[in-house]
Scaffold this active site. Sequence first.
Site, PDB file in Angstrom:
ATOM      1  N   CYS A   1      -0.319  13.470  -8.265  1.00 17.30           N
ATOM      2  CA  CYS A   1       0.407  12.330  -7.706  1.00 17.30           C
ATOM      3  C   CYS A   1       1.844  12.765  -7.432  1.00 17.30           C
ATOM      4  O   CYS A   1       2.566  13.168  -8.360  1.00 17.30           O
ATOM      5  CB  CYS A   1       0.359  11.153  -8.680  1.00 17.30           C
TER       6      CYS A   1
ATOM      7  N   CYS B   1       4.474  10.903  -9.528  1.00 15.83           N
ATOM      8  CA  CYS B   1       4.502  11.338 -10.933  1.00 15.83           C
ATOM      9  C   CYS B   1       5.273  12.657 -11.034  1.00 15.83           C
ATOM     10  O   CYS B   1       6.050  12.854 -11.970  1.00 15.83           O
ATOM     11  CB  CYS B   1       3.083  11.520 -11.475  1.00 15.83           C
TER      12      CYS B   1
ATOM     13  N   ASP C   1      14.341   7.913   0.115  1.00 22.50           N
ATOM     14  CA  ASP C   1      13.115   8.217   0.850  1.00 22.50           C
ATOM     15  C   ASP C   1      13.361   9.435   1.744  1.00 22.50           C
ATOM     16  O   ASP C   1      14.418   9.587   2.356  1.00 22.50           O
ATOM     17  CB  ASP C   1      12.700   7.003   1.701  1.00 22.50           C
TER      18      ASP C   1
ATOM     19  N   HIS D   1       2.376   6.038 -14.339  1.00 22.54           N
ATOM     20  CA  HIS D   1       1.553   5.924 -13.133  1.00 22.54           C
ATOM     21  C   HIS D   1       0.861   4.571 -13.072  1.00 22.54           C
ATOM     22  O   HIS D   1       0.051   4.234 -13.933  1.00 22.54           O
ATOM     23  CB  HIS D   1       0.498   7.040 -13.073  1.00 22.54           C
TER      24      HIS D   1
ATOM     25  N   ASN E   1       4.172  -1.791  -0.104  1.00 19.49           N
ATOM     26  CA  ASN E   1       2.916  -1.735   0.631  1.00 19.49           C
ATOM     27  C   ASN E   1       1.772  -1.569  -0.363  1.00 19.49           C
ATOM     28  O   ASN E   1       1.830  -0.708  -1.242  1.00 19.49           O
ATOM     29  CB  ASN E   1       2.933  -0.563   1.615  1.00 19.49           C
TER      30      ASN E   1
ATOM     31  N   GLY F   1      -0.615  -0.074   4.947  1.00 18.12           N
ATOM     32  CA  GLY F   1      -0.137   1.271   5.270  1.00 18.12           C
ATOM     33  C   GLY F   1       0.367   2.046   4.067  1.00 18.12           C
ATOM     34  O   GLY F   1       1.184   2.967   4.221  1.00 18.12           O
TER      35      GLY F   1
ATOM     36  N   THR G   1       0.740   4.852   1.658  1.00 19.83           N
ATOM     37  CA  THR G   1       0.372   6.273   1.781  1.00 19.83           C
ATOM     38  C   THR G   1       0.481   7.008   0.449  1.00 19.83           C
ATOM     39  O   THR G   1      -0.184   8.025   0.256  1.00 19.83           O
ATOM     40  CB  THR G   1       1.253   6.994   2.823  1.00 19.83           C
TER      41      THR G   1
ATOM     42  N   HIS H   1       1.170   5.534  -5.916  1.00 25.06           N
ATOM     43  CA  HIS H   1       1.934   5.340  -7.148  1.00 25.06           C
ATOM     44  C   HIS H   1       2.886   4.203  -6.778  1.00 25.06           C
ATOM     45  O   HIS H   1       3.667   4.329  -5.814  1.00 25.06           O
ATOM     46  CB  HIS H   1       2.688   6.627  -7.512  1.00 25.06           C
TER      47      HIS H   1
ATOM     48  N   HIS I   1       5.479   1.704  -5.719  1.00 27.25           N
ATOM     49  CA  HIS I   1       6.881   1.892  -5.342  1.00 27.25           C
ATOM     50  C   HIS I   1       7.359   0.685  -4.557  1.00 27.25           C
ATOM     51  O   HIS I   1       6.579   0.037  -3.847  1.00 27.25           O
ATOM     52  CB  HIS I   1       7.090   3.183  -4.538  1.00 27.25           C
TER      53      HIS I   1
HETATM   54  P1  5GP Z   1       4.250   3.906   1.563  1.00 29.10           P
HETATM   55  O1  5GP Z   1       3.862   4.152   3.008  1.00 29.10           O
HETATM   56  O2  5GP Z   1       3.194   4.398   0.601  1.00 29.10           O
HETATM   57  O3  5GP Z   1       4.677   2.499   1.301  1.00 29.10           O
HETATM   58  O4  5GP Z   1       5.578   4.749   1.347  1.00 29.10           O
HETATM   59  C1  5GP Z   1       5.618   6.048   0.897  1.00 29.10           C
HETATM   60  C2  5GP Z   1       7.019   6.535   1.187  1.00 29.10           C
HETATM   61  O5  5GP Z   1       7.226   7.719   0.436  1.00 29.10           O
HETATM   62  C3  5GP Z   1       7.273   6.896   2.657  1.00 29.10           C
HETATM   63  O6  5GP Z   1       8.354   6.097   3.132  1.00 29.10           O
HETATM   64  C4  5GP Z   1       7.595   8.379   2.624  1.00 29.10           C
HETATM   65  O7  5GP Z   1       8.620   8.722   3.519  1.00 29.10           O
HETATM   66  C5  5GP Z   1       8.011   8.600   1.184  1.00 29.10           C
HETATM   67  N1  5GP Z   1       7.722   9.925   0.662  1.00 29.10           N
HETATM   68  C6  5GP Z   1       6.526  10.583   0.710  1.00 29.10           C
HETATM   69  N2  5GP Z   1       6.603  11.767   0.083  1.00 29.10           N
HETATM   70  C7  5GP Z   1       7.884  11.863  -0.396  1.00 29.10           C
HETATM   71  C8  5GP Z   1       8.575  12.855  -1.143  1.00 29.10           C
HETATM   72  O8  5GP Z   1       8.031  13.904  -1.515  1.00 29.10           O
HETATM   73  N3  5GP Z   1       9.874  12.602  -1.445  1.00 29.10           N
HETATM   74  C9  5GP Z   1      10.510  11.445  -1.049  1.00 29.10           C
HETATM   75  N4  5GP Z   1      11.794  11.307  -1.404  1.00 29.10           N
HETATM   76  N5  5GP Z   1       9.881  10.489  -0.349  1.00 29.10           N
HETATM   77  C10 5GP Z   1       8.589  10.688  -0.022  1.00 29.10           C
HETATM   78 ZN    ZN Z   2       1.771   8.707 -10.140  1.00 33.10          ZN
END
Ligand code: 5GP
Ligand code: ZN
Length: 112
Positions: free
Chosen positions: A3, A6, A29, A45, A85, A91, A93, A96, A98
């Site tokens: 993850c 994590c 982000d 987690h 989300n 959406g 992605t 974990h 957030h």
């Molecule tokens: P979700 O689409 O799941 O709501 O948002 C995931 C967010 O995590 C996205 O805005 C993406 O840019 C961010 N993200 C994904 N991988 C990483 C990473 O390794 N570091 C940081 N700082 N942000 C990440």
């Molecule tokens: Zn996690």
Amino acid sequence: MDCIFCKIANGEIPCTKVYEDDQMLAFRDLNPQAPVHVLMIPKQHIASLDEVCDNNCDVVAHILKNAHIIAKQEGLDNGYRIISNCGADAGQTVFHLHFHLLGGRSLGENLV
Ligand code: 5GP
Ligand code: ZN
């Protein structure tokens, strides 16, 4: 467990931290969608809001309690938006939990 968040929480993957305590971490982000785009995560987690229950909801309250402090620290005196989300249609992605903390410009009226 494989993850990304994590790994960020335990320091295996670097991030730009803006706030940390024993229960949560807030960091920038990687792909910001507003001048301020911070992710607030529990250190433990939890896959998504779908998994929030009596046993782990304290950390969710803890994150939301600190959100306005982080927002003010980031200079968001004119307001901000918090989004989580949950699942495919939203959406999500990274699985974990957030909370996106967004601000620094007018965010418009679409999507709440
Ligand atoms: P979700 O689409 O799941 O709501 O948002 C995931 C967010 O995590 C996205 O805005 C993406 O840019 C961010 N993200 C994904 N991988 C990483 C990473 O390794 N570091 C940081 N700082 N942000 C990440
Ligand atoms: Zn996690």
